[in-house]
Scaffold this motif. Structure first.
Motif, mmCIF file in Angstrom:
data_model
loop_
_atom_site.group_PDB
_atom_site.id
_atom_site.type_symbol
_atom_site.label_atom_id
_atom_site.label_comp_id
_atom_site.label_asym_id
_atom_site.label_seq_id
_atom_site.Cartn_x
_atom_site.Cartn_y
_atom_site.Cartn_z
ATOM 1 N N SER A 166 16.927 30.426 -24.004
ATOM 2 C CA SER A 166 18.134 29.621 -23.832
ATOM 3 C C SER A 166 17.992 28.816 -22.543
ATOM 4 C CB SER A 166 19.357 30.527 -23.739
ATOM 5 O OG SER A 166 19.278 31.340 -22.573
ATOM 6 N N LEU A 167 18.921 27.918 -22.284
ATOM 7 C CA LEU A 167 18.855 27.095 -21.078
ATOM 8 C C LEU A 167 18.910 27.956 -19.820
ATOM 9 C CD1 LEU A 167 18.798 24.245 -19.860
ATOM 10 C CD2 LEU A 167 21.315 24.282 -19.886
ATOM 11 N N ASN B 140 12.147 21.173 -14.000
ATOM 12 C CA ASN B 140 13.213 21.480 -14.959
ATOM 13 C C ASN B 140 14.172 20.292 -15.103
ATOM 14 O OD1 ASN B 140 15.023 22.656 -16.669
ATOM 15 N ND2 ASN B 140 15.254 24.540 -15.483
ATOM 16 N N TYR C 59 15.938 19.906 -18.062
ATOM 17 C CA TYR C 59 16.754 20.211 -19.236
ATOM 18 C C TYR C 59 18.188 20.578 -18.843
ATOM 19 C CZ TYR C 59 12.116 20.259 -21.241
ATOM 20 O OH TYR C 59 10.857 19.905 -21.609
ATOM 21 N N LYS C 60 19.141 20.053 -19.618
ATOM 22 C CA LYS C 60 20.569 20.244 -19.327
ATOM 23 C C LYS C 60 21.369 20.757 -20.525
ATOM 24 C CE LYS C 60 19.785 18.244 -15.303
ATOM 25 N NZ LYS C 60 19.739 19.065 -14.081
ATOM 26 N N PRO D 175 22.809 23.050 -23.114
ATOM 27 C CA PRO D 175 22.901 24.492 -23.378
ATOM 28 C C PRO D 175 23.018 24.825 -24.866
ATOM 29 C CG PRO D 175 25.017 23.676 -22.673
ATOM 30 C CD PRO D 175 24.103 22.505 -22.644
ATOM 31 N N TYR E 70 14.743 26.524 -26.405
ATOM 32 C CA TYR E 70 13.537 25.925 -25.847
ATOM 33 C C TYR E 70 12.332 26.822 -26.133
ATOM 34 C CZ TYR E 70 16.917 23.053 -23.389
ATOM 35 O OH TYR E 70 17.952 22.201 -23.109
ATOM 36 N N PRO F 123 11.545 21.359 -26.144
ATOM 37 C CA PRO F 123 12.907 21.580 -26.648
ATOM 38 C C PRO F 123 12.897 21.656 -28.178
ATOM 39 C CG PRO F 123 12.633 19.317 -25.875
ATOM 40 C CD PRO F 123 11.384 20.039 -25.526
#
Length: 544
Positions: free
Chosen positions: A158-159, A171, A173-174, A176, A180, A252
């Motif tokens: 998970s995020l 990083n 990635y935003k 949620p 991933y 992702p």
């Protein structure tokens, strides 16, 4: 204006690069297709079949390099396009890892694939991600020692879990709402120099060689990074806590991240199957005492090593090794008649190997041919300055190599004849290496100082010269063709002949002066060498 000129030059370079790569593919196809037919045939003699396999294997390597160059150029020019479809990434990774299983068994490497989930659909470009896995797994096998381990781990995070896994600087990635994919490939080799961790993904950047890492192109990791980033992923390398390196990447799991135009239908028949080469075994030549000489071949590319061995094996005893350290140990132990060495090798390069051999009295007399792809004037000068006797550039004509080997071996045999008949360095007119010259000077000085000593034995001789019995025997035998005892005897007799010819000393005085205890034994030895008795020799010298 300057920017436009720069862009035009860049585009022109890319077009030239692309055309060049395409032009290579056609002749490669015409080389590989007939070779594949030869390899499939069962009516060929073993030598022809082996050489056909050798040519095909290296043509395939060349094609892989060309393909990587083309892919790299496409990425730089923005013409590399994704064709994504949905596949089970766990099955895909398992098949990729399994392709390397035979190589792992061959090298006794523990290859493991650990996955937190048994199935995970992911959208990705099958062909491009194959290149990523092949490059990362190949890199791991290059850097791990025989008997080591490689672990491939796949997870879905998970995020919030990703924040722990990915370095903060990478990083990006935003979201949620999505999961991933994380993949890591870890080996227990020597790891990567911390200063090189950020550089290894640059195009054409190469790290230091090791035993299983031949000279590469520096393209694979750079291309893999580009492919992962096209999939909106991130990739990085680090050193493992215990030992070795670990390559990691994140993708992702999000179909919406791709342009609909890049999506294609997936094929249920697709399978990951890499052409993973097993290392060729060392050339096994039949060693015979009837062959003229022993030659040590030092070349880290096993195919080329075996080929050079096969070219010379009919006439000479050949021994092949793949790194400088092993070559140095073999040379000291075996004292071959000739060494043929590559320049760029793991553990110890060719220049350092030559320097070590030439400064050691035990091995300084061994002639050395350097065979290398480095053709620059400075490279050639450095090779000769280190002590190489010949410098041959790759690619080379095997017939020329054979002739040069024959010439060096024959010239050393002629040198033996000179040394066996003359005991004066000045009278030889032959250039020797400084270590060899010093050895011969010490040898003659020791004999001259002890010539009247009938008790001079091999043990005392060894102490005077600082060599073991075995090394002294091989050193004198290599240079003169005589054993130490034969060399000492001939030195005494030639000195006796000089005394009989140039002084008024009696035969009794002479045989005592050169260390003989018995006149009869002295006379027999003298006649065996000169064909006449000491009395006849003296009378002839005096004109009687």
């Amino acid at each position: 204006m300057e920017a436009e000129v720069h862009e035009e030059f860049y585009q022109e370079r890319n077009r030239l690069f692309t055309n060049f790569s395409h032009e290579l593919r056609t002749p490669l196809t015409l080389i590989m297709a007939p070779l594949e037919e030869f390899v499939r045939r069962t009516d060929l003699v073993d030598d022809v079949h082996y050489k056909s396999q050798l040519m095909l294997r290296n043509a395939q390597r060349l094609l892989r390099i060309v393909n990587n160059l083309m892919d790299l150029q496409k990425n730089e020019s923005g013409t590399m396009k994704l064709q994504v479809s949905e596949h089970d990434i766990v099955k895909f990774t398992h098949e990729a890892v399994s392709s390397f299983q035979d190589l792992a068994l061959y090298r006794n490497i523990h290859l493991r694939f650990k996955h937190a989930v048994d199935e995970q659909p992911v959208w990705f470009d099958w062909n491009l991600l194959e290149k990523v896995y092949f490059n990362f797994l190949s890199n791991a096998f290059k850097n791990v020692p025989d008997g080591g381990s490689i672990r491939v781990e796949l997870n879905v995070k998970s995020l919030s879990e990703l924040a722990i896994f990915v370095p903060a600087r990478l990083n990006k990635y935003k979201d949620p709402e999505i999961k991933y994919l994380t993949v890591s490939i870890q080996d227990n080799g020597v790891g990567i120099d911390p200063d090189e961790l950020e550089k290894i993904f640059r195009p054409f950047y190469q790290v230091a060689q090791n035993e299983h890492s031949k000279s590469g192109t520096g393209i694979g990791l750079s291309l893999s990074k580009a492919i992962i980033e096209m999939h909106h992923g991130v990739v990085w390398a680090d050193n493992a806590p215990d030992s070795g390196a670990v390559f990691q990447f994140v993708l992702p799991i999000d179909k919406n991240g791709f342009d609909p135009e890049t999506m294609v239908e997936s094929s249920s028949n697709e399978t990951v199957l890499f052409n993973v080469e097993l290392p060729d075994t060392a050339f096994e030549a039949e060693h015979s005492g009837k062959k003229q000489a022993t030659i040590l071949i030092v070349e880290d590319n096993r195919d080329l090593n075996n080929y050079i061995c096969s070219c010379l094996a009919d006439k000479y005893n050949v021994i092949g090794v793949t790194n400088g350290e092993e070559a140095l140990a073999k040379a000291i132990n075996l004292l071959p008649n000739l060494i043929i060495t590559d320049l760029m090798m793991p553990k110890m390069n060719g220049i350092e190997l030559i320097r070590q051999l030439k400064k050691d009295m035990n091995t300084s007399h061994i002639p050395i041919i350097m065979v290398t792809a480095k053709t620059g004037t400075n490279d050639i000068k450095e090779g000769y300055a280190a002590g190489a006797d010949e410098y041959i550039t790759k690619p080379f004509d095997a017939s020329i190599l054979k002739v040069r080997v024959d010439n060096i071996i024959q010239s050393r045999e002629r040198l033996k004849d000179l040394y066996s008949k003359n005991f004066s360095l000045e009278s030889l007119g032959v250039d020797m290496t400084s270590v060899d010259e010093k050895f011969m000077q010490n040898l003659y000085a020791t004999l001259q100082q002890n010539i009247a000593n009938s008790d001079l034995n091999l043990d005392a001789f060894c102490r005077e010269l600082g060599l073991s019995k075995s090394n002294l025997y091989r050193k004198i035998k290599q240079i003169t063709g005589y054993s130490p005892n034969e060399f000492i005897r001939n030195f005494r007799l030639e000195t006796a002949a000089k005394m009989l010819k140039e002084t008024d000393m009696t035969i009794t005085e002479v045989y005592c002066a050169v260390g003989y205890n018995s006149l009869a034994y002295f006379s027999n030895c003298f006649k065996a060498l000169y064909g006449v008795s000491p009395t006849e020799f003296k009378n002839k010298a005096e004109g009687k």
